[in-house]
Scaffold this active site. Structure first.
Site, PDB file in Angstrom:
ATOM      1  N   LYS A  11       2.508   3.502  -6.240  1.00 34.29           N
ATOM      2  CA  LYS A  11       2.080   4.829  -5.771  1.00 34.29           C
ATOM      3  C   LYS A  11       0.556   4.934  -5.691  1.00 34.29           C
ATOM      4  O   LYS A  11      -0.165   4.064  -6.191  1.00 34.29           O
ATOM      5  CB  LYS A  11       2.667   5.892  -6.700  1.00 34.29           C
ATOM      6  CG  LYS A  11       4.201   5.908  -6.681  1.00 34.29           C
ATOM      7  CD  LYS A  11       4.752   7.093  -7.452  1.00 34.29           C
ATOM      8  CE  LYS A  11       6.270   7.091  -7.416  1.00 34.29           C
ATOM      9  NZ  LYS A  11       6.837   8.306  -8.054  1.00 34.29           N
ATOM     10  N   TYR A  51      11.283  11.488   0.512  1.00 34.27           N
ATOM     11  CA  TYR A  51      11.733  12.217  -0.678  1.00 34.27           C
ATOM     12  C   TYR A  51      12.606  13.414  -0.315  1.00 34.27           C
ATOM     13  O   TYR A  51      12.746  14.338  -1.125  1.00 34.27           O
ATOM     14  CB  TYR A  51      10.525  12.655  -1.508  1.00 34.27           C
ATOM     15  CG  TYR A  51       9.958  11.538  -2.367  1.00 34.27           C
ATOM     16  CD1 TYR A  51      10.689  11.017  -3.436  1.00 34.27           C
ATOM     17  CD2 TYR A  51       8.697  11.011  -2.133  1.00 34.27           C
ATOM     18  CE1 TYR A  51      10.187  10.005  -4.242  1.00 34.27           C
ATOM     19  CE2 TYR A  51       8.185   9.986  -2.935  1.00 34.27           C
ATOM     20  CZ  TYR A  51       8.938   9.498  -3.985  1.00 34.27           C
ATOM     21  OH  TYR A  51       8.445   8.490  -4.784  1.00 34.27           O
ATOM     22  N   THR A  93      10.907   8.260 -15.984  1.00 36.50           N
ATOM     23  CA  THR A  93      10.075   8.906 -14.961  1.00 36.50           C
ATOM     24  C   THR A  93       8.789   9.470 -15.569  1.00 36.50           C
ATOM     25  O   THR A  93       7.707   9.336 -14.995  1.00 36.50           O
ATOM     26  CB  THR A  93      10.875  10.055 -14.295  1.00 36.50           C
ATOM     27  OG1 THR A  93      12.081   9.508 -13.776  1.00 36.50           O
ATOM     28  CG2 THR A  93      10.087  10.703 -13.175  1.00 36.50           C
ATOM     29  N   ASN A 114       3.160   8.567 -11.407  1.00 30.21           N
ATOM     30  CA  ASN A 114       3.809   7.693 -12.387  1.00 30.21           C
ATOM     31  C   ASN A 114       3.870   6.221 -11.940  1.00 30.21           C
ATOM     32  O   ASN A 114       4.795   5.495 -12.284  1.00 30.21           O
ATOM     33  CB  ASN A 114       5.188   8.245 -12.779  1.00 30.21           C
ATOM     34  CG  ASN A 114       6.165   8.295 -11.623  1.00 30.21           C
ATOM     35  OD1 ASN A 114       5.795   8.020 -10.481  1.00 30.21           O
ATOM     36  ND2 ASN A 114       7.409   8.631 -11.902  1.00 30.21           N
ATOM     37  N   HIS A 117       7.711   3.787  -7.960  1.00 22.55           N
ATOM     38  CA  HIS A 117       9.038   4.322  -7.666  1.00 22.55           C
ATOM     39  C   HIS A 117      10.033   3.182  -7.838  1.00 22.55           C
ATOM     40  O   HIS A 117       9.692   2.026  -7.604  1.00 22.55           O
ATOM     41  CB  HIS A 117       9.085   4.824  -6.213  1.00 22.55           C
ATOM     42  CG  HIS A 117      10.466   5.117  -5.729  1.00 22.55           C
ATOM     43  ND1 HIS A 117      11.138   6.273  -6.067  1.00 22.55           N
ATOM     44  CD2 HIS A 117      11.329   4.392  -4.968  1.00 22.55           C
ATOM     45  CE1 HIS A 117      12.342   6.243  -5.516  1.00 22.55           C
ATOM     46  NE2 HIS A 117      12.489   5.123  -4.845  1.00 22.55           N
ATOM     47  N   GLU A 128      16.088   3.027   1.377  1.00 22.21           N
ATOM     48  CA  GLU A 128      14.634   3.099   1.173  1.00 22.21           C
ATOM     49  C   GLU A 128      13.929   1.851   1.720  1.00 22.21           C
ATOM     50  O   GLU A 128      12.850   1.947   2.301  1.00 22.21           O
ATOM     51  CB  GLU A 128      14.338   3.303  -0.315  1.00 22.21           C
ATOM     52  CG  GLU A 128      14.770   4.679  -0.803  1.00 22.21           C
ATOM     53  CD  GLU A 128      14.762   4.839  -2.308  1.00 22.21           C
ATOM     54  OE1 GLU A 128      15.149   5.924  -2.772  1.00 22.21           O
ATOM     55  OE2 GLU A 128      14.375   3.893  -3.023  1.00 22.21           O
TER      56      GLU A 128
END
Ligand code: CMP
Length: 139
Positions: A11, A51, A93, A114, A117, A128
């Site tokens: 991320k 998302y 998470t 975080n 993913h 995905e």
């Protein structure tokens, strides 16, 4: 039966903090092989699509804005029992709740930023991965 494929994104916080190499090393050391990898940036539109399953959640707008705030690395990974083993490797998470030594415990800042993913099912791993890569790009 579990497939051997999962999908991850490093991320914007992981990229911004220069953790790409360290995180990929942890992933490789845990026995995963890279099948496809792309350094790219999501628009608010594509982050919203990725998302979409969380569209009704209170954190959705912030998540979309955060995920489009900087570059990410999209990766398809292969390993036996990939989805479950990768979720063990990254931890909870919320990094405050992630087990010591997990990727989120080591590299994540907050529940939103975080670090990584990880797909939550074989079906979502396929969806995905296809979001970022054509079949011809998955080696
Ligand atoms: P990820 O595994 O990518 O899936 C959805 C993301 O929403 C999650 O990681 C977090 O980055 C983000 N998020 C932000 N707030 C929350 C929350 N309260 N609960 C779950 N996920 C959250």
């Amino acid at each position: 039966m579990a497939t051997n494929i999962t999908f991850t994104m490093l991320k914007p916080d992981a990229v911004e903090n220069n953790y790409i190499g360290a995180i990929l090393q942890k992933i490789n050391e845990a026995g995963f092989r890279v099948k496809a990898m792309k350094y790219t940036r999501l628009s608010t539109e594509t982050a919203g699509q990725f998302y979409a399953v969380h569209a009704a959640r209170p954190f959705y707008n912030d998540l979309v804005s955060y995920m489009s705030s900087g570059p990410i690395v999209a990766v398809i990974l292969e390993k036996e029992n990939a989805v479950a083993d990768f979720r063990d490797l990254i931890g909870a998470t919320d990094p405050a709740k992630a087990a010591p030594g997990t990727i989120r415990a080591l590299f994540a800042k907050s529940i939103e930023a975080n670090a990584v993913h990880g797909s939550d099912s074989d079906e979502n791993a396929a969806i995905e991965g296809s979001f970022f890569f054509s079949a011809l790009e998955q080696f």
